[in-house]
Design a protein around this motif. Structure first.
Motif, short mmCIF file in Angstrom:
data_model
loop_
_atom_site.label_atom_id
_atom_site.label_comp_id
_atom_site.label_asym_id
_atom_site.label_seq_id
_atom_site.Cartn_x
_atom_site.Cartn_y
_atom_site.Cartn_z
N LEU A 1 0.70 -1.26 0.00
CA LEU A 1 -0.03 -0.08 0.01
C LEU A 1 0.69 1.27 -0.11
CD1 LEU A 1 -3.15 0.35 0.03
CD2 LEU A 1 -2.90 1.03 2.23
N GLN A 2 1.84 1.22 0.90
CA GLN A 2 3.00 2.45 0.92
C GLN A 2 3.47 2.59 -0.56
OE1 GLN A 2 5.13 1.63 4.34
NE2 GLN A 2 3.67 2.21 5.61
N LEU A 3 3.94 1.80 -1.30
CA LEU A 3 4.42 1.60 -2.55
C LEU A 3 3.69 2.15 -3.52
CD1 LEU A 3 6.51 -1.59 -3.11
CD2 LEU A 3 7.41 0.56 -2.32
N LEU A 4 2.21 1.58 -3.49
CA LEU A 4 1.10 2.28 -4.48
C LEU A 4 0.97 3.68 -4.01
CD1 LEU A 4 -1.16 -0.91 -4.28
CD2 LEU A 4 0.29 -0.20 -6.28
N GLY A 5 0.81 4.01 -2.75
CA GLY A 5 0.75 5.41 -2.39
C GLY A 5 1.94 6.36 -2.35
N ALA A 6 2.90 5.93 -3.05
CA ALA A 6 4.23 6.60 -3.27
C ALA A 6 4.76 7.27 -1.94
CB ALA A 6 3.86 8.03 -4.28
N THR B 1 -10.42 5.32 -7.91
CA THR B 1 -9.90 3.71 -7.86
C THR B 1 -9.88 3.53 -6.36
OG1 THR B 1 -8.77 4.24 -9.94
CG2 THR B 1 -7.95 2.30 -8.42
N MET B 2 -10.18 2.49 -5.80
CA MET B 2 -10.25 2.27 -4.44
C MET B 2 -9.12 1.03 -4.16
SD MET B 2 -11.88 3.68 -2.20
CE MET B 2 -13.36 4.47 -3.00
N ILE B 3 -8.24 1.24 -3.41
CA ILE B 3 -7.28 0.05 -3.03
C ILE B 3 -7.41 0.02 -1.38
CG2 ILE B 3 -5.18 -0.80 -3.12
CD1 ILE B 3 -4.78 0.68 -5.49
N VAL B 4 -7.98 -1.25 -1.06
CA VAL B 4 -8.41 -1.20 0.49
C VAL B 4 -7.47 -2.53 1.09
CG1 VAL B 4 -9.84 -1.47 2.20
CG2 VAL B 4 -10.54 -0.15 0.11
N ARG C 1 -11.19 14.31 4.17
CA ARG C 1 -9.79 14.66 4.14
C ARG C 1 -8.98 14.03 2.89
NH1 ARG C 1 -5.58 13.66 8.68
NH2 ARG C 1 -5.77 11.48 8.00
N ALA C 2 -9.34 12.90 2.43
CA ALA C 2 -8.62 12.04 1.37
C ALA C 2 -9.32 12.49 -0.10
CB ALA C 2 -8.76 10.54 1.64
N ILE C 3 -10.48 12.99 0.07
CA ILE C 3 -11.28 13.22 -1.22
C ILE C 3 -11.53 14.66 -1.66
CG2 ILE C 3 -12.66 11.01 -1.07
CD1 ILE C 3 -15.07 12.77 -0.57
N VAL C 4 -10.97 15.21 -0.56
CA VAL C 4 -11.13 16.74 -0.85
C VAL C 4 -10.19 17.22 -1.79
CG1 VAL C 4 -9.60 17.55 0.94
CG2 VAL C 4 -11.47 19.13 0.18
N LYS C 5 -9.20 16.59 -2.05
CA LYS C 5 -8.20 17.06 -3.27
C LYS C 5 -8.52 16.68 -4.61
CE LYS C 5 -4.99 14.70 -0.99
NZ LYS C 5 -3.66 13.83 -0.62
N ARG C 6 -9.57 15.91 -4.49
CA ARG C 6 -10.19 15.22 -5.81
C ARG C 6 -9.14 14.19 -6.40
NH1 ARG C 6 -12.91 20.86 -8.13
NH2 ARG C 6 -14.31 20.74 -6.57
N PRO C 7 -8.71 13.08 -5.68
CA PRO C 7 -7.66 12.38 -6.09
C PRO C 7 -8.36 11.27 -7.25
CG PRO C 7 -8.58 11.64 -3.97
CD PRO C 7 -9.29 12.81 -4.41
N ARG C 8 -7.02 10.49 -7.69
CA ARG C 8 -7.45 9.86 -8.72
C ARG C 8 -7.48 8.33 -7.93
NH1 ARG C 8 -3.69 9.67 -13.83
NH2 ARG C 8 -5.67 8.36 -14.57
N VAL C 9 -7.04 8.02 -6.89
CA VAL C 9 -7.00 6.96 -6.34
C VAL C 9 -6.98 7.04 -4.77
CG1 VAL C 9 -4.47 6.74 -6.27
CG2 VAL C 9 -5.69 4.82 -5.85
N LEU C 10 -7.65 6.24 -4.04
CA LEU C 10 -7.89 6.29 -2.62
C LEU C 10 -7.31 4.99 -2.16
CD1 LEU C 10 -10.84 7.98 -0.57
CD2 LEU C 10 -9.76 5.98 0.10
N LEU C 11 -6.39 5.27 -1.15
CA LEU C 11 -5.74 4.04 -0.65
C LEU C 11 -6.24 3.80 1.06
CD1 LEU C 11 -2.04 4.40 -2.00
CD2 LEU C 11 -3.79 2.95 -2.85
#
Lengths: 257, 488
Positions: free
Chosen positions: A82-87, A227-230, A188-198
């Motif tokens: 998850l940390q790798l996918l999350g940069a 995109t949702m990665i849980v 907080r995670a979606i307020v920036k309008r991300p492409r992916v949520l981890l």
């Protein structure tokens, strides 16, 4: 993909409501480019003088708009992946691409920019700043984007409405329930309008009722195109996913079927 | 958002904020008070020196110290038929005016040499003297002397007794300090820091006249008024004015002032002076003038204000030593401890907030942004400490200025006063060793200067910067993955 020859969107899925089912079929159908493409990703750590292999040659592709869960035993490498996918981290070996950009060779500043603009995080422990209100916690994610005050205020209000906490913006984390705190974290995670949520065990600290509410919200966001990665231990979460991976001893396996 | 986050964080960690602020406040307050006291002591030193040397004196030129055994104290010689004999006792009275036996005099031509030296804007000479008066009754056969034809005061180098008796007689020796000055030079020299309290000052045509100015303290103790006459070396001298020090807390340089040539004549020393007061034409030329004078007058002692400051003695000297040594070191130690405490608490705070900073980095905060946050919090803590320290320091300064502690200061007119001071005042019956030594109680004040405000702000910023730099460095080193993993 390690452990399976099937393509993510041509595999047989248990869930009827998947992106693959919604995608046009046939030889002429346009296959979307993967959002993530990992090839031989390995991550090792040195711990007390010993080299620990957290991930070993992971290959996978995740398409835009997928709802993916990563399951597996503790210490299997879920959080590392998850940390790798999350940069947040880079592979020791192999290639990891996000939308065509190589993360394994990106500079820390570039990784930071990617995190600021394209990736939202939700943590098991919510990780809200206790001294700030719900609105202010959500606003913290906009700090690196350099937006104007009005735009920030508007986005924060919209995010809180989205998670159903429009009337709790002035409350501090300690004044909110666990489910509400996790909703603030999602806002907080979606307020920036991300492409992916981890999300790392997003329902791990919640009771059943709160868990279902959060899962409904995550599904809703996924339906909107995020995109949702849980990472989860919870099979109830996994049942909502379009694809499921299992990580055991650093090796990934598609267990969607 | 930056300011709001900073404010909320500091408010949320009141205990740590208070500890750091209080530590810095104490340190900064101490530094302010010590520095103000140092300035106060410096002013007191200048005040003590001005009472002796006058305002505007940059350098003094004095004769070399006399070798032991040279010269002597007051000596009274009486003929066999001196005094009035009444039965078994003879009444004697004699007054002598002598130069300081511990210090050689300078030929008056030195004044011309000084005045012609480059960089000298003004110079004047003065002659330090002591007038001693023997009066009393002794047995008709003399006191103590085997030949019976003369008597003498105690041996040279010993302070004479206030009074005494021998062989049934009774006598006393009174003395006062006399300074012969140029009647036309009031802008430099001892009279530059004195003002006329009664009567008039010297005028140019007072040269050679039997006229005197008297220190107000001495005049009060001896009940001398303008128009009275005093006995100086057996001559009646008219008091034309009463002098007081402009400082208000110190006495003037001598008890009695005479025109220089009158003093020379009464003392029986022609064309000599004890001290030449020199004013340089600029502060930057003082060192050059001092060097030039030392070269031109190899037998004389040339002293600067800093040399003169070393002659200030008494409890002022102790206060100076205490403040400059103990006070300064205490300030430095407390400041170092406060900054160290601030650094440690900041580092500890960053350690406790590992998850918070890891989360911020995860949501896209750059290292620079996190460092700015930590440094900003430290800086504000420092500024709170600085503001509190300024209040503490100002309260300390106010307290000192309200209490007005006095310190005893002594300064030798010859510029060679012995450290430790000599306790007698100018009006006491001090002997020759006390000649021209000025002692006074000086009110110690702690002046408030703009520098104090700058120092408080500077130290506060410095403390905040140091703590912020360490805290920021630690926060910057946090890898977001490790930060989140460590608290998972």
């Amino acid at each position: 993909m390690s452990g399976t020859a099937a393509h993510p969107y041509t595999s047989q899925k248990e869930n009827d409501m998947t992106m693959a089912d919604l995608a046009p079929a046939g030889p002429d159908s346009a296959q979307p480019d993967p959002l993530y493409r990992a090839s031989g990703v390995t991550r090792t750590y040195t711990q007390k003088g010993r080299i620990v292999k957290a991930l070993t040659g992971v290959d996978l592709e995740i398409l835009p708009g997928e709802f993916v869960t990563i399951q597996g035993p503790t210490g299997g490498g879920k959080s590392t992946l998850l940390q790798l996918l999350g940069a947040l981290d880079t592979p020791t070996d192999g290639s990891l691409m996000l939308d065509g950009r190589e993360l394994s060779s990106a500079s820390p500043a570039e990784l930071g920019r990617i995190r600021a603009q394209e990736i939202g995080f939700v943590f098991q422990g919510f990780n809200l700043i206790p001294t700030l209100t719900a609105s202010e916690n959500v606003d913290m994610a906009l700090e690196p984007l350099g937006l104007g005050v009005a735009e920030r205020r508007s986005r924060v209000a919209a995010a809180l409405v989205h998670v159903g906490l429009e009337d709790r913006g002035d409350h501090r984390p300690a004044e909110l329930s666990g489910g509400q705190q996790q909703r603030v974290a999602i806002a907080r995670a979606i307020v920036k309008r991300p492409r992916v949520l981890l999300a790392d065990e997003p329902t791990g600290n919640l009771d059943e009722g709160m868990r279902d509410g959060i899962l409904d919200l995550l599904e809703e966001l996924c339906a909107e195109g995020i995109t949702m990665i849980v990472v989860t231990h919870d099979s109830a979460v996994a049942r909502r996913a379009t694809r499921r991976f299992r990580l055991t001893k650093g090796v990934v396996q598609d267990i969607t079927r | 958002m930056y300011g709001r986050y900073l404010r909320r964080e500091l408010a949320g960690r009141k205990k740590q904020t208070m500890i750091v602020a209080i530590g810095l406040a104490i340190a900064i307050g101490l530094v302010i008070v010590v520095n103000a006291l140092t300035a106060g002591v410096r002013d007191a030193q200048a005040q003590a020196l001005e009472s002796v040397y006058g305002v505007g004196t940059d350098l003094t030129v004095t004769g070399a110290a006399a070798e032991p055994g040279e010269g002597g104290g007051p000596r009274f010689e009486f003929d066999a038929d001196a005094g009035e004999t009444d039965g078994d006792t003879t009444t004697l009275a004699q007054s002598t005016l002598r130069t300081d036996f511990l210090r050689g005099t300078l030929d008056a031509s030195v004044l011309d040499t000084v005045a012609e030296t480059d960089g000298v804007s003004a110079a004047t000479g003065a002659l330090s003297l002591t007038n001693s008066t023997f009066s009393g009754e002794v047995p008709s056969g003399g006191f103590g002397g085997q030949d019976g034809d003369s008597g003498s005061a105690p041996d040279a180098g010993q302070a004479p007794p206030e009074g005494g008796g021998a062989g049934g007689g009774a006598f006393g020796i009174d003395s006062f300090t006399v300074l012969g000055i140029d009647p036309g030079a009031a802008a430099i020299g001892p009279l530059a820091s004195a003002e006329i309290e009664g009567g008039r000052g010297f005028e140019a045509d007072d040269s050679g006249q039997l006229v005197a100015l008297v220190d107000s303290t001495y005049a009060t103790s001896e009940e001398i008024a303008v128009g009275d006459t005093i006995d100086v070396a057996g001559s009646d001298v008219e008091v034309v004015g009463i002098l007081a020090s402009t400082s208000g807390t110190a006495d003037t340089a001598a008890d009695v002032y005479l025109p220089l040539d009158t003093a020379q004549e009464l003392a029986g020393v022609e064309d000599v002076v004890s001290t030449v007061y020199v004013q340089a034409d600029s502060a930057s030329s003082i060192d050059d003038v001092q060097a030039a004078l030392a070269e031109a007058l190899p037998d004389a002692t040339v002293s600067s204000q800093s040399d003169l400051a070393a002659t200030v003695s008494g409890s002022l000297s102790s206060a100076t030593s205490l403040i400059t040594n103990l006070g300064s070191w205490l300030s430095i130690i407390v400041l170092a401890v406060a900054v160290l405490l601030s650094v440690l608490l900041t580092l500890s705070g960053v350690g406790r907030r590992t998850r918070e900073f890891g989360t911020l980095k995860a949501i896209g905060w750059s290292n620079g942004r996190v460092v700015r946050q930590v440094a900003g919090e430290s800086m504000v803590q420092g500024l709170i400490g600085g503001a509190a320290g300024l209040v503490l320091g100002l309260a300390g300064i106010l307290l000192i200025n309200v209490l007005r502690p006095t310190v005893a200061a002594g300064a030798s007119a010859a510029g060679q006063g012995a450290p430790g001071g000599m306790g007698a005042g100018p009006t006491g019956g001090g002997g020759p060793m006390l000649q021209a030594t000025q002692a006074a109680d000086i009110v110690l004040q702690a002046p408030l200067t703009p520098w104090v405000l700058v120092a408080a702000a500077g130290l506060a910023v410095l403390g905040g910067l140091v703590a912020g730099a360490f805290g920021g460095w630690r926060a910057a080193r946090l890898s977001p993955a490790e930060a989140l993993r460590s608290v998972a």
